[in-house]
Design an enzyme around this catalytic site. Structure first.
Site, PDB file in Angstrom:
ATOM      1  N   LEU A   1      38.776  53.436  52.770  1.00  0.00           N
ATOM      2  CA  LEU A   1      39.696  52.381  52.325  1.00  0.00           C
ATOM      3  C   LEU A   1      38.905  51.416  51.450  1.00  0.00           C
ATOM      4  O   LEU A   1      37.899  50.838  51.896  1.00  0.00           O
ATOM      5  CB  LEU A   1      40.276  51.652  53.541  1.00  0.00           C
ATOM      6  CG  LEU A   1      41.163  50.430  53.255  1.00  0.00           C
ATOM      7  CD1 LEU A   1      42.404  50.815  52.448  1.00  0.00           C
ATOM      8  CD2 LEU A   1      41.587  49.753  54.566  1.00  0.00           C
TER       9      LEU A   1
ATOM     10  N   GLY B   1      40.893  46.059  46.740  1.00  0.00           N
ATOM     11  CA  GLY B   1      40.734  45.614  45.348  1.00  0.00           C
ATOM     12  C   GLY B   1      40.324  46.761  44.445  1.00  0.00           C
ATOM     13  O   GLY B   1      39.347  46.673  43.703  1.00  0.00           O
TER      14      GLY B   1
ATOM     15  N   SER C   1      42.132  48.051  42.009  1.00  0.00           N
ATOM     16  CA  SER C   1      42.894  48.117  40.756  1.00  0.00           C
ATOM     17  C   SER C   1      42.004  47.939  39.528  1.00  0.00           C
ATOM     18  O   SER C   1      42.400  48.293  38.421  1.00  0.00           O
ATOM     19  CB  SER C   1      43.989  47.041  40.753  1.00  0.00           C
ATOM     20  OG  SER C   1      43.409  45.760  40.933  1.00  0.00           O
ATOM     21  N   SER C   2      40.812  47.387  39.712  1.00  0.00           N
ATOM     22  CA  SER C   2      39.934  47.166  38.553  1.00  0.00           C
ATOM     23  C   SER C   2      38.478  47.074  39.001  1.00  0.00           C
ATOM     24  O   SER C   2      38.179  47.072  40.201  1.00  0.00           O
ATOM     25  CB  SER C   2      40.333  45.872  37.814  1.00  0.00           C
ATOM     26  OG  SER C   2      40.249  44.770  38.694  1.00  0.00           O
ATOM     27  N   GLY C   3      37.603  46.998  38.026  1.00  0.00           N
ATOM     28  CA  GLY C   3      36.195  46.673  38.251  1.00  0.00           C
ATOM     29  C   GLY C   3      35.474  47.558  39.262  1.00  0.00           C
ATOM     30  O   GLY C   3      35.590  48.784  39.264  1.00  0.00           O
ATOM     31  N   ILE C   4      34.721  46.897  40.120  1.00  0.00           N
ATOM     32  CA  ILE C   4      33.844  47.595  41.072  1.00  0.00           C
ATOM     33  C   ILE C   4      34.669  48.429  42.055  1.00  0.00           C
ATOM     34  O   ILE C   4      34.305  49.564  42.390  1.00  0.00           O
ATOM     35  CB  ILE C   4      32.967  46.559  41.820  1.00  0.00           C
ATOM     36  CG1 ILE C   4      32.005  45.884  40.843  1.00  0.00           C
ATOM     37  CG2 ILE C   4      32.208  47.224  42.971  1.00  0.00           C
ATOM     38  CD1 ILE C   4      31.310  44.634  41.388  1.00  0.00           C
ATOM     39  N   GLY C   5      35.789  47.883  42.513  1.00  0.00           N
ATOM     40  CA  GLY C   5      36.636  48.610  43.466  1.00  0.00           C
ATOM     41  C   GLY C   5      37.195  49.881  42.858  1.00  0.00           C
ATOM     42  O   GLY C   5      37.216  50.940  43.492  1.00  0.00           O
TER      43      GLY C   5
ATOM     44  N   SER D   1      27.402  39.068  46.759  1.00  0.00           N
ATOM     45  CA  SER D   1      26.978  38.701  45.404  1.00  0.00           C
ATOM     46  C   SER D   1      25.519  38.272  45.466  1.00  0.00           C
ATOM     47  O   SER D   1      25.095  37.603  46.420  1.00  0.00           O
ATOM     48  CB  SER D   1      27.814  37.540  44.874  1.00  0.00           C
ATOM     49  OG  SER D   1      27.206  37.009  43.691  1.00  0.00           O
TER      50      SER D   1
ATOM     51  N   TYR E   1      31.781  29.676  45.985  1.00  0.00           N
ATOM     52  CA  TYR E   1      31.636  31.133  45.890  1.00  0.00           C
ATOM     53  C   TYR E   1      30.347  31.602  46.569  1.00  0.00           C
ATOM     54  O   TYR E   1      30.342  32.548  47.354  1.00  0.00           O
ATOM     55  CB  TYR E   1      31.656  31.529  44.410  1.00  0.00           C
ATOM     56  CG  TYR E   1      31.533  33.017  44.157  1.00  0.00           C
ATOM     57  CD1 TYR E   1      32.612  33.867  44.372  1.00  0.00           C
ATOM     58  CD2 TYR E   1      30.337  33.572  43.695  1.00  0.00           C
ATOM     59  CE1 TYR E   1      32.497  35.238  44.131  1.00  0.00           C
ATOM     60  CE2 TYR E   1      30.225  34.923  43.442  1.00  0.00           C
ATOM     61  CZ  TYR E   1      31.305  35.751  43.661  1.00  0.00           C
ATOM     62  OH  TYR E   1      31.183  37.102  43.424  1.00  0.00           O
TER      63      TYR E   1
HETATM   64  N1  LIG Z   1      31.695  41.207  38.361  1.00  0.00           N
HETATM   65  C1  LIG Z   1      30.611  40.628  38.825  1.00  0.00           C
HETATM   66  O1  LIG Z   1      29.737  40.216  38.027  1.00  0.00           O
HETATM   67  C2  LIG Z   1      30.387  40.476  40.303  1.00  0.00           C
HETATM   68  C3  LIG Z   1      29.131  40.030  40.709  1.00  0.00           C
HETATM   69  C4  LIG Z   1      28.897  39.865  42.068  1.00  0.00           C
HETATM   70  C5  LIG Z   1      29.894  40.149  42.982  1.00  0.00           C
HETATM   71  N2  LIG Z   1      31.120  40.579  42.557  1.00  0.00           N
HETATM   72  C6  LIG Z   1      32.120  40.843  43.581  1.00  0.00           C
HETATM   73  O2  LIG Z   1      32.597  42.156  43.434  1.00  0.00           O
HETATM   74  C7  LIG Z   1      33.941  42.238  43.888  1.00  0.00           C
HETATM   75  C8  LIG Z   1      34.794  42.878  42.817  1.00  0.00           C
HETATM   76  O3  LIG Z   1      34.674  42.117  41.639  1.00  0.00           O
HETATM   77  P1  LIG Z   1      35.067  42.683  40.209  1.00  0.00           P
HETATM   78  O4  LIG Z   1      34.122  42.096  39.232  1.00  0.00           O
HETATM   79  O5  LIG Z   1      35.267  44.142  40.239  1.00  0.00           O
HETATM   80  O6  LIG Z   1      36.447  41.897  40.007  1.00  0.00           O
HETATM   81  P2  LIG Z   1      37.918  42.345  39.582  1.00  0.00           P
HETATM   82  O7  LIG Z   1      37.873  43.412  38.557  1.00  0.00           O
HETATM   83  O8  LIG Z   1      38.631  41.082  39.277  1.00  0.00           O
HETATM   84  O9  LIG Z   1      38.493  42.973  40.927  1.00  0.00           O
HETATM   85  C9  LIG Z   1      38.890  42.195  41.990  1.00  0.00           C
HETATM   86  C10 LIG Z   1      39.834  43.014  42.843  1.00  0.00           C
HETATM   87  O10 LIG Z   1      40.197  42.226  43.975  1.00  0.00           O
HETATM   88  C11 LIG Z   1      41.602  42.278  44.136  1.00  0.00           C
HETATM   89  N3  LIG Z   1      42.032  40.999  44.714  1.00  0.00           N
HETATM   90  C12 LIG Z   1      41.794  39.759  44.234  1.00  0.00           C
HETATM   91  N4  LIG Z   1      42.325  38.835  45.053  1.00  0.00           N
HETATM   92  C13 LIG Z   1      42.910  39.522  46.071  1.00  0.00           C
HETATM   93  C14 LIG Z   1      43.634  39.134  47.235  1.00  0.00           C
HETATM   94  N5  LIG Z   1      43.882  37.845  47.529  1.00  0.00           N
HETATM   95  N6  LIG Z   1      44.089  40.100  48.082  1.00  0.00           N
HETATM   96  C15 LIG Z   1      43.859  41.390  47.791  1.00  0.00           C
HETATM   97  N7  LIG Z   1      43.196  41.830  46.700  1.00  0.00           N
HETATM   98  C16 LIG Z   1      42.724  40.897  45.862  1.00  0.00           C
HETATM   99  C17 LIG Z   1      42.186  42.546  42.759  1.00  0.00           C
HETATM  100  O11 LIG Z   1      43.347  43.333  42.921  1.00  0.00           O
HETATM  101  P3  LIG Z   1      44.831  42.919  42.456  1.00  0.00           P
HETATM  102  O12 LIG Z   1      44.701  41.837  41.430  1.00  0.00           O
HETATM  103  O13 LIG Z   1      45.384  44.192  41.912  1.00  0.00           O
HETATM  104  O14 LIG Z   1      45.474  42.487  43.708  1.00  0.00           O
HETATM  105  C18 LIG Z   1      41.098  43.389  42.103  1.00  0.00           C
HETATM  106  O15 LIG Z   1      41.330  44.757  42.314  1.00  0.00           O
HETATM  107  C19 LIG Z   1      34.374  40.811  44.250  1.00  0.00           C
HETATM  108  O16 LIG Z   1      34.244  40.622  45.645  1.00  0.00           O
HETATM  109  C20 LIG Z   1      33.357  39.965  43.500  1.00  0.00           C
HETATM  110  O17 LIG Z   1      33.164  38.710  44.123  1.00  0.00           O
HETATM  111  C21 LIG Z   1      31.389  40.752  41.236  1.00  0.00           C
END
Ligand SMILES: NC(=O)c1ccc[n+]([C@@H]2O[C@H](COP(=O)([O-])OP(=O)(O)OC[C@H]3O[C@@H](n4cnc5c(N)ncnc54)[C@H](OP(=O)(O)O)[C@@H]3O)[C@@H](O)[C@H]2O)c1
Length: 281
Positions: A7, A10, A12-16, A130, A143
């Protein structure tokens, strides 16, 4: 053999999304979540991934999601919000929401899957933290605190589950090019005394993220943790993590703070110099 079920929140985009893709490629049954799976663009949907709605932090939504998934062998708590603002100016309600989405929700989801994992004597939980939790930066206090709390829960509870073949791990990404900058929630008062420094740090954050490594590399680290016989407590990836953590070991807390802030173009002494002569606000 029945494939293991993963499971990924998240997705729908990015790391997930990249993690869901890699796990599906490796033969897992993958369930990915989004607050509104119907809004995921056709091009972003991954074949062989089932999508379910999930609002992290809403207990009813989390329970309904788990009922629909059935047995969970691997939980990747990835969904999260990125928030920034001067500590004086982030509304309490925004901090509460952040902690619900980034900490309390993921922790509760983990609590809900652990009994079955323990009974099955197998489970993998990966929390996506992070690197900022290890390298705190100005204007990211809420954060940073949320990701440090997530790591705290995971690293402390880890020993409780270890005897049962269930492993709890935190993966700390550095700057990753996912477009997260556009989705970051920002809080800054109209006449904020912090505006100039805040804008500088935000530009540095955006620049670092746009030059960051692709999410596929984080997904590879997550899957490495999932598939290891003895996953580590902490993995870090991106932002030259091995070097950064090696340097961190020989620095004082003050040194770590100066280094992390300088990497985001923030220099408290320069702010002090610039503020001398300015009217107090
Ligand atoms: N990008 C970076 O540089 C970075 C660095 C360090 C850590 N991270 C961490 O990595 C993780 C993923 O980040 P990402 O960069 O891939 O961001 P992202 O592309 O914005 O993805 C975030 C995901 O979380 C989901 N989401 C957001 N709020 C939510 C909520 N309240 N309930 C359920 N789902 C929710 C979104 O899905 P929907 O909008 O479809 O619901 C989306 O799929 C996060 O925890 C972030 O803090 C990212």
């Amino acid at each position: 053999m029945t494939p293991r079920t993963a499971l990924v929140t998240g997705a729908s985009s990015g790391i997930g999304r990249s993690t869901a893709q890699l796990l599906a490629d490796r033969g897992y049954r993958v369930v990915g979540t989004s607050r509104d799976p119907g809004k995921i663009a056709a091009g972003d949907r991954i074949p062989n991934v089932e999508y379910l709605p999930l609002e992290v932090g809403d207990p009813d939504s989390m329970r309904a999601c788990l009922v629909a998934v059935g047995k969970v062998d691997v939980l990747v708590n990835n969904a999260g919000e990125s928030q920034c603002g001067p500590i004086e100016e982030i509304p309490a309600a925004a901090i509460e929401r952040l902690f619900t989405v980034n900490v309390l929700g993921p922790v509760q989801l983990m609590q809900l899957v652990l009994p079955e994992m323990r009974a099955n004597r197998f489970g993998r939980v990966v929390m996506v933290g992070s690197m900022l939790a290890s390298f705190p930066v100005a204007f990211r206090s809420s954060y940073v605190a949320s990701k440090a709390a997530l790591r705290g829960f995971t690293s402390a509870a880890r020993a409780e589950l270890q005897p049962y073949g269930v492993s709890l791990t935190t993966v700390e990404p550095g700057s990753i090019n996912t477009g997260l900058s556009q989705r970051r929630t920002k809080y800054l008062a109209q006449s904020s005394p912090y505006r100039s420094a805040f804008d500088t740090v935000l530009s540095a954050l955006d620049r670092r993220e746009s030059r960051g490594i692709p999410p596929e590399k984080v997904a590879a680290t997550i899957v490495r943790a999932v598939e290891s016989d003895r996953p580590r407590s902490l993995y870090a990836v991106g932002s030259r993590a091995p070097l950064a953590f090696a340097v961190r070991r020989v620095l004082t807390d003050g040194g770590v703070s100066r280094l992390a802030n300088a990497q985001h173009d923030y220099h408290p002494r320069r702010v002090l110099r610039a503020s001398r002569g300015a009217a107090p606000s």
